[in-house]
Design a protein around this motif. Structure first.
Motif, PDB file in Angstrom:
ATOM      1  N   MET A   1      -3.531 -89.955  39.919  1.00 58.39           N
ATOM      2  CA  MET A   1      -4.516 -88.849  39.735  1.00 58.39           C
ATOM      3  C   MET A   1      -4.098 -88.030  38.591  1.00 58.39           C
ATOM      4  N   SER A   2      -2.796 -87.590  38.413  1.00 62.52           N
ATOM      5  CA  SER A   2      -2.327 -86.895  37.172  1.00 62.52           C
ATOM      6  C   SER A   2      -2.543 -87.377  35.950  1.00 62.52           C
ATOM      7  N   VAL A   3      -2.364 -88.873  35.649  1.00 62.68           N
ATOM      8  CA  VAL A   3      -2.799 -89.708  34.469  1.00 62.68           C
ATOM      9  C   VAL A   3      -4.218 -89.332  34.083  1.00 62.68           C
ATOM     10  N   ILE A   4      -5.169 -89.335  35.251  1.00 65.95           N
ATOM     11  CA  ILE A   4      -6.556 -89.527  34.995  1.00 65.95           C
ATOM     12  C   ILE A   4      -6.800 -88.144  34.505  1.00 65.95           C
ATOM     13  N   THR A   5      -6.725 -87.145  35.133  1.00 64.92           N
ATOM     14  CA  THR A   5      -6.901 -85.594  34.763  1.00 64.92           C
ATOM     15  C   THR A   5      -6.123 -85.235  33.618  1.00 64.92           C
ATOM     16  N   ASP A   6      -5.204 -85.935  33.039  1.00 64.41           N
ATOM     17  CA  ASP A   6      -4.532 -85.787  31.569  1.00 64.41           C
ATOM     18  C   ASP A   6      -5.326 -86.416  30.637  1.00 64.41           C
TER      19      ASP A   6
END
Length: 405
Positions: free
Chosen positions: A356-361
């Protein structure tokens, strides 16, 4: 494979629970986010960033003159200066740092709210600037959000040109004034760059996390579909296992059905968020779609992998997946947007492996920096994780053998 795809598409759309969590819930949550956050930034944008300045004769310092000249595009002052001693400055900084930014806005506890002290009013600050001489300028910040990053950039830009002011001192006040003006232009450029991005609203990060959550919800759909056709899980799985059908083709049809359903839900949600609510993601629609598709594939791969871990019951596998998705959502800032920044500062590896952090980043990078190195890093990370999870899931699937059905 088409018959498998068609069957499981019908199965998905007949499940009211799947439709609720995949489509209705994200729309409801997005609507709540919209009404909670839509007016916060518009009411607080272009407000001066409050800083405390510590140092003797601070009002005459060249850096203070530079700060006084900084303005937003609408002509409002960018920096609001409070002169204080060291103890008072740190008190004002800690008063702001202890407050959650969402609570400040939602419950009226704004960071620029004034406090009564000894009959006079003092202002909370987001940074403390210490002045020693023309070159020795330091900054202490309480958090690491966008505005504190801008302050850091301003201080760094000044320090890189402070020698110019020092050298001009021997040539008179006119030379000093020209040097200050030159430094002011550089600092203003850095400040405006820090405010770059099509949507400067920090609360848009909640909607980035909402999309990431929808991508990850695809993992639960795939988990349900894949586990339901395993021989040790259901009568349907027994019949499928005894039929002699190619497992690879069968699971390809199942995965394709899950991806199609999740893309359908995501498309409806984006139409609602962009078209009906009128959100500005700060990102072009094609790039939103591209990043979302990659996110859906990553969520699907995660569910596919977890579905093939051992011969555990569905409830155990579902628990594992919920821990990954809900825990990942918390760490990426879905519930408190500042958490991701805190993790980035202390343990950045977590943000690199949290889906999820990768997508939001990826969304954040597009909004602030455009299609640069940070965005491509997020894209290649998503592609690598997706390929790895699908490969591991396929290998585990081939290893699962049943002596009798």
């Amino acid at each position: 494979m088409f018959r498998v795809y068609s069957y499981y598409m019908k199965k998905i759309f007949r499940s009211k629970i799947t439709i609720f969590w995949g489509l209705a819930f994200p729309i409801i949550l997005g609507t709540l986010f919209y009404f909670a956050f839509s007016n916060i930034y518009s009411q607080s944008s272009s407000k001066a960033m409050k800083v405390a300045v510590v140092g003797e004769n601070a009002k005459e310092h060249p850096f203070v003159k530079v700060l006084e000249e900084l303005e937003y595009d609408d002509g409002r002052k960018m920096i609001d200066i409070t002169y204080a001693d060291e103890a008072e400055a740190m008190r004002l900084l800690e008063a702001d740092s202890d407050m959650d930014p969402v609570a400040k806005a939602v419950f009226g506890q704004s960071p620029d709210k004034e406090e009564e002290k000894d009959g006079s009013k003092t202002k909370r600050v987001i940074g403390v600037i210490r002045l020693q001489n023309e070159q020795d300028v330091t900054l202490t910040i309480g958090e690491n959000d966008m505005y504190q990053s801008i302050l850091s950039g301003i201080v760094s830009a000044y320090r890189s040109k402070a020698d110019l002011i020092k050298d001009s001192a021997s040539r008179g006040q006119e030379a000093v004034a020209k040097a200050v003006q030159s430094v002011s232009e550089d600092v203003e450029y850095v400040a405006n760059q820090g405010m770059a991005g099509e949507n400067k609203d920090p609360y848009i990060a909640y909607f980035y996390n909402l999309i990431a959550m929808m991508c990850m919800l695809g993992s639960t759909t795939i988990l349900d579909l894949v586990v339901s056709q395993q021989p040790n899980s259901s009568d349907t799985g027994l019949r499928i296992g005894a039929s002699g059908v190619s497992k690879l083709k069968f699971e390809a049809g199942v995965v394709l059905a899950g991806v199609s359903y999740q893309l359908f839900c995501l498309g409806i949600a984006l139409v609602f968020l962009l078209g009906i609510l009128g959100l500005n993601f700060g990102v072009s629609v094609p790039m939103i779609l591209l990043t979302s598709v990659l996110g859906v594939l990553l969520g699907t791969a995660l569910g596919f992998f977890v579905a093939h871990i051992g011969r555990f019951k569905y409830s155990i596998k579902n628990t594992i997946l919920l821990l990954i998705t809900l825990g990942g959502g918390a760490l990426s800032g879905l519930y408190a947007v500042q958490i991701k920044g805190t993790i980035e500062a202390s343990a950045p590896i977590i943000n690199r492996i949290n889906p999820m952090s990768v997508i939001t980043d990826a969304f954040y990078s597009l909004n602030i920096f455009g299609t640069g190195d940070r965005f491509y890093r997020a894209v290649f990370t998503m592609l690598g994780m997706t390929a790895g999870l699908f490969l591991l899931g396929t290998l585990l699937s081939r290893r699962n053998q049943y002596e009798s059905l």
